[in-house]
Design a protein around this motif. Structure first.
Motif, PDB file in Angstrom:
ATOM      1  N   GLN A   1       0.978  -1.535   0.185  1.00 43.95           N
ATOM      2  CA  GLN A   1      -0.181  -0.003   0.005  1.00 43.95           C
ATOM      3  C   GLN A   1       1.112   1.349   0.413  1.00 43.95           C
ATOM      4  O   GLN A   1       2.101   1.233   0.577  1.00 43.95           O
ATOM      5  N   GLN A   2       0.267   2.158  -0.581  1.00 47.08           N
ATOM      6  CA  GLN A   2       1.140   3.864  -0.755  1.00 47.08           C
ATOM      7  C   GLN A   2       1.274   4.080   0.755  1.00 47.08           C
ATOM      8  O   GLN A   2      -0.178   3.964   1.467  1.00 47.08           O
ATOM      9  N   PRO A   3       1.805   5.065   0.878  1.00 45.81           N
ATOM     10  CA  PRO A   3       1.891   5.559   2.576  1.00 45.81           C
ATOM     11  C   PRO A   3       1.694   6.723   2.829  1.00 45.81           C
ATOM     12  O   PRO A   3       0.776   7.412   1.452  1.00 45.81           O
ATOM     13  N   ALA A   4       0.400   6.628   3.959  1.00 44.01           N
ATOM     14  CA  ALA A   4      -0.784   8.149   3.929  1.00 44.01           C
ATOM     15  C   ALA A   4      -0.055   9.042   3.793  1.00 44.01           C
ATOM     16  O   ALA A   4       1.499   9.448   4.084  1.00 44.01           O
ATOM     17  N   THR A   5      -0.354  10.181   3.404  1.00 45.68           N
ATOM     18  CA  THR A   5      -0.207  11.676   3.090  1.00 45.68           C
ATOM     19  C   THR A   5      -1.152  12.474   3.454  1.00 45.68           C
ATOM     20  O   THR A   5      -0.820  13.508   3.296  1.00 45.68           O
ATOM     21  N   ASP A   6      -1.971  12.349   4.364  1.00 49.05           N
ATOM     22  CA  ASP A   6      -2.520  12.974   5.006  1.00 49.05           C
ATOM     23  C   ASP A   6      -3.562  12.271   6.257  1.00 49.05           C
ATOM     24  O   ASP A   6      -3.367  11.003   6.085  1.00 49.05           O
ATOM     25  N   PRO A   7      -4.009  12.902   6.779  1.00 50.84           N
ATOM     26  CA  PRO A   7      -4.777  12.400   8.606  1.00 50.84           C
ATOM     27  C   PRO A   7      -5.777  11.491   8.480  1.00 50.84           C
ATOM     28  O   PRO A   7      -5.772  10.815   8.415  1.00 50.84           O
ATOM     29  N   GLN A   8      -6.959  11.611   6.854  1.00 51.04           N
ATOM     30  CA  GLN A   8      -8.019  11.636   6.272  1.00 51.04           C
ATOM     31  C   GLN A   8      -7.266   9.526   5.567  1.00 51.04           C
ATOM     32  O   GLN A   8      -7.913   8.170   6.303  1.00 51.04           O
ATOM     33  N   THR A   9      -6.511   9.366   5.122  1.00 48.04           N
ATOM     34  CA  THR A   9      -5.715   8.238   4.942  1.00 48.04           C
ATOM     35  C   THR A   9      -4.499   7.873   5.826  1.00 48.04           C
ATOM     36  O   THR A   9      -4.780   6.506   6.102  1.00 48.04           O
ATOM     37  N   ALA A  10      -4.406   8.260   6.604  1.00 50.49           N
ATOM     38  CA  ALA A  10      -3.660   7.661   7.771  1.00 50.49           C
ATOM     39  C   ALA A  10      -4.148   6.662   8.633  1.00 50.49           C
ATOM     40  O   ALA A  10      -4.797   5.823   9.642  1.00 50.49           O
ATOM     41  N   ARG A  11      -6.038   7.353   8.983  1.00 47.81           N
ATOM     42  CA  ARG A  11      -7.194   6.749   9.476  1.00 47.81           C
ATOM     43  C   ARG A  11      -7.679   5.613   8.767  1.00 47.81           C
ATOM     44  O   ARG A  11      -7.051   4.385   9.857  1.00 47.81           O
ATOM     45  N   ILE A  12      -7.829   5.554   7.654  1.00 50.55           N
ATOM     46  CA  ILE A  12      -7.800   4.513   6.965  1.00 50.55           C
ATOM     47  C   ILE A  12      -6.712   3.101   7.040  1.00 50.55           C
ATOM     48  O   ILE A  12      -6.925   2.655   7.432  1.00 50.55           O
ATOM     49  N   ALA A  13      -5.515   3.777   6.710  1.00 57.68           N
ATOM     50  CA  ALA A  13      -4.336   2.907   6.799  1.00 57.68           C
ATOM     51  C   ALA A  13      -4.547   2.161   8.136  1.00 57.68           C
ATOM     52  O   ALA A  13      -4.061   0.901   8.589  1.00 57.68           O
ATOM     53  N   GLY A  14      -4.277   3.394   9.331  1.00 59.81           N
ATOM     54  CA  GLY A  14      -4.586   2.240  10.757  1.00 59.81           C
ATOM     55  C   GLY A  14      -5.383   1.096  10.932  1.00 59.81           C
ATOM     56  O   GLY A  14      -5.496  -0.192  11.245  1.00 59.81           O
ATOM     57  N   VAL A  15      -7.097   1.981  10.034  1.00 58.34           N
ATOM     58  CA  VAL A  15      -8.349   0.573  10.489  1.00 58.34           C
ATOM     59  C   VAL A  15      -7.624  -1.304   9.833  1.00 58.34           C
ATOM     60  O   VAL A  15      -7.558  -2.126   9.883  1.00 58.34           O
ATOM     61  N   MET A  16      -6.714  -0.371   8.381  1.00 61.46           N
ATOM     62  CA  MET A  16      -6.297  -1.603   7.287  1.00 61.46           C
ATOM     63  C   MET A  16      -5.374  -2.188   7.972  1.00 61.46           C
ATOM     64  O   MET A  16      -4.730  -3.509   7.979  1.00 61.46           O
ATOM     65  N   ARG A  17      -4.751  -1.847   8.999  1.00 64.12           N
ATOM     66  CA  ARG A  17      -3.389  -2.378   9.248  1.00 64.12           C
ATOM     67  C   ARG A  17      -3.618  -3.583  10.515  1.00 64.12           C
ATOM     68  O   ARG A  17      -3.389  -4.672  10.914  1.00 64.12           O
ATOM     69  N   LEU A  18      -5.382  -3.684  11.307  1.00 61.98           N
ATOM     70  CA  LEU A  18      -6.223  -4.980  11.416  1.00 61.98           C
ATOM     71  C   LEU A  18      -6.435  -5.680  10.430  1.00 61.98           C
ATOM     72  O   LEU A  18      -6.909  -7.243  11.076  1.00 61.98           O
ATOM     73  N   THR A  19      -6.560  -5.533   9.283  1.00 64.41           N
ATOM     74  CA  THR A  19      -6.947  -6.934   8.412  1.00 64.41           C
ATOM     75  C   THR A  19      -6.845  -7.868   8.582  1.00 64.41           C
ATOM     76  O   THR A  19      -6.973  -9.788   8.740  1.00 64.41           O
ATOM     77  N   PRO A  20      -4.849  -8.354   9.001  1.00 65.06           N
ATOM     78  CA  PRO A  20      -4.594  -9.923   8.911  1.00 65.06           C
ATOM     79  C   PRO A  20      -4.744 -10.125  10.468  1.00 65.06           C
ATOM     80  O   PRO A  20      -4.832 -12.082   9.821  1.00 65.06           O
ATOM     81  N   TRP A  21      -5.150  -9.977  11.095  1.00 62.77           N
ATOM     82  CA  TRP A  21      -5.740 -10.267  12.440  1.00 62.77           C
ATOM     83  C   TRP A  21      -7.177 -10.507  12.121  1.00 62.77           C
ATOM     84  O   TRP A  21      -7.822 -11.813  12.638  1.00 62.77           O
ATOM     85  N   LEU A  22      -8.190  -9.711  11.695  1.00 66.12           N
ATOM     86  CA  LEU A  22      -9.421  -9.804  11.470  1.00 66.12           C
ATOM     87  C   LEU A  22      -9.887 -10.676  10.528  1.00 66.12           C
ATOM     88  O   LEU A  22     -10.920 -12.082  10.784  1.00 66.12           O
ATOM     89  N   PHE A  23      -8.975 -10.727   9.437  1.00 67.43           N
ATOM     90  CA  PHE A  23      -9.762 -11.927   7.975  1.00 67.43           C
ATOM     91  C   PHE A  23      -9.545 -12.839   8.496  1.00 67.43           C
ATOM     92  O   PHE A  23     -10.168 -13.827   8.157  1.00 67.43           O
ATOM     93  N   PRO A  24      -8.478 -13.546   8.931  1.00 64.83           N
ATOM     94  CA  PRO A  24      -8.120 -15.050   9.830  1.00 64.83           C
ATOM     95  C   PRO A  24      -9.032 -15.244  11.062  1.00 64.83           C
ATOM     96  O   PRO A  24      -9.832 -16.811  10.544  1.00 64.83           O
ATOM     97  N   LEU A  25      -9.284 -13.972  11.344  1.00 65.54           N
ATOM     98  CA  LEU A  25     -10.188 -14.235  12.587  1.00 65.54           C
ATOM     99  C   LEU A  25     -11.902 -15.011  11.807  1.00 65.54           C
ATOM    100  O   LEU A  25     -12.852 -15.967  12.202  1.00 65.54           O
ATOM    101  N   GLY A  26     -11.972 -14.027  10.699  1.00 63.17           N
ATOM    102  CA  GLY A  26     -13.734 -15.024   9.998  1.00 63.17           C
ATOM    103  C   GLY A  26     -13.636 -15.913   9.907  1.00 63.17           C
ATOM    104  O   GLY A  26     -14.781 -17.291   9.209  1.00 63.17           O
ATOM    105  N   ALA A  27     -11.295 -16.254   9.126  1.00 59.63           N
ATOM    106  CA  ALA A  27     -12.301 -18.005   8.917  1.00 59.63           C
ATOM    107  C   ALA A  27     -12.383 -18.949   9.273  1.00 59.63           C
ATOM    108  O   ALA A  27     -12.823 -19.643   9.090  1.00 59.63           O
ATOM    109  N   ILE A  28     -11.800 -18.409  10.952  1.00 60.68           N
ATOM    110  CA  ILE A  28     -11.475 -19.742  12.079  1.00 60.68           C
ATOM    111  C   ILE A  28     -13.588 -19.716  12.727  1.00 60.68           C
ATOM    112  O   ILE A  28     -14.291 -20.392  12.815  1.00 60.68           O
ATOM    113  N   VAL A  29     -14.005 -18.230  13.078  1.00 60.64           N
ATOM    114  CA  VAL A  29     -15.101 -18.495  12.958  1.00 60.64           C
ATOM    115  C   VAL A  29     -16.088 -18.424  12.282  1.00 60.64           C
ATOM    116  O   VAL A  29     -17.883 -19.511  12.873  1.00 60.64           O
ATOM    117  N   GLY A  30     -16.001 -18.719  10.492  1.00 61.74           N
ATOM    118  CA  GLY A  30     -16.786 -18.671  10.684  1.00 61.74           C
ATOM    119  C   GLY A  30     -16.811 -20.658  10.443  1.00 61.74           C
ATOM    120  O   GLY A  30     -18.377 -20.663  10.309  1.00 61.74           O
TER     121      GLY A  30
END
Length: 308
Positions: free
Chosen positions: A206-235
């Motif tokens: 992913q491209q580096p964050a260049t503004d506060p809004q993109t930085a907030r989105i990037a902060g949420v996206m950093r959780l995806t490596p843990w949320l997506f696998p949890l979906g496989a297990i819970v599902g």
């Protein structure tokens, strides 16, 4: 209502089952599992060109990130002007922000269609004989019976961990829930690991964050490596995700991991080489008036040898 999805998906799965059934037998659980695997491979092979275009667009997006940041600084208060200039910059560099969603948007309906087709092999409320007598889209009654009789390491492919015992008993032969758990749990764990690895690799691209809004989105996206696998297990544990869906999930993420590596190497080779900068030479500084020249160690001896 979604027959336009169910028939093509079942047709591709039927084709691969026919091919592997000739070698392994039509009621082989491995043949049915391979039909799901090659359904995924067929879809993903058709998506190679769009994915390559999407990754090229993402690479160009990273290159114009400083210009986008400059536009936000210049037109931050004029949203309309900012949108116009951003779109103009995207067109100039051949960037399509919506192109990154195309591979996902194509895979979602295939996933839903496959889940529907798999669940319709064993319709709730019907006995084994009733289910085996009803076609399932492209699959005729013989293929439906073959699917219901097939076992992958002792578990039916359309069984899931939380399946009611009444449905487990309708597969034509007694099915032990422990057999289902013994097959489903390793598959969901492998799928979770593959999902985690692919999500982390995607974040690095992913491209580096260049503004506060993109930085907030990037902060949420950093959780995806843990949320997506949890979906496989819970599902896999609590939702009606059949074993065949876990096979689909694992195959899809394994393909994505390999695809990221291969296409990433292609994108790297396409990048222009970085310009080579000439070394900066520091000009000699003359001594100030009245300052005694500073001689380097050994310089006097070297002049004496040259004089000799």
């Amino acid at each position: 209502m979604l027959d336009f999805l169910y028939y093509p998906v079942s047709a591709v799965m039927w084709f691969w089952h026919q091919a592997f059934g000739l070698v392994l037998g039509p009621s082989s659980g491995v043949a049915w599992a391979l039909s799901v695997v090659f359904l995924v491979l067929t879809l993903r092979a058709l998506m190679i060109r769009p994915v390559l275009s999407q990754m090229r667009s993402a690479q160009r997006m990273r290159r114009i990130a400083p210009q986008l940041a400059e536009l936000r600084t210049r037109h931050g208060r004029d949203k309309q002007k900012l949108a116009e200039e951003t779109m103009k910059l995207h067109r100039e560099h051949g960037v399509s922000p919506l192109g990154s969603f195309l591979p996902v948007l194509v895979q979602i309906p295939v996933f839903v269609a496959l889940l529907h087709v798999l669940r319709y092999f064993n319709r709730p409320g019907l006995t084994f004989d009733r289910n085996a007598a009803i076609p399932n889209y492209v699959f005729g009654p013989d293929e439906v019976r073959s699917f219901l009789e097939a076992r992958l390491f002792g578990a039916p492919l359309s069984a899931y961990v939380s399946m009611p015992q009444g449905l487990l008993d309708s597969f034509g032969a007694p099915v032990d829930r422990i057999s289902v758990v013994a097959v489903a749990v390793p598959l969901m764990l492998l799928a979770a690991v593959a999902t985690h690895v692919t999500a982390r690799r995607s974040l690095r691209q992913q491209q580096p964050a260049t503004d506060p809004q993109t930085a907030r989105i990037a902060g949420v996206m950093r959780l995806t490596p843990w949320l997506f696998p949890l979906g496989a297990i819970v599902g896999g544990l609590f939702f009606p995700f059949p074993i065949a869906i876990l096979v689909y999930w694992l195959t899809s993420n394994a393909w994505t991991l390999g695809q990221q590596h291969v296409i990433g190497r292609i994108i790297e080779r396409e990048q222009p080489p970085a310009p080579v900068r000439a070394p900066v030479r520091t000009p000699a500084v003359a001594p100030r008036p009245g300052q005694k020249p500073i001689r380097k160690p050994g310089a006097t001896a070297a002049r004496a040898r040259r004089g000799a």
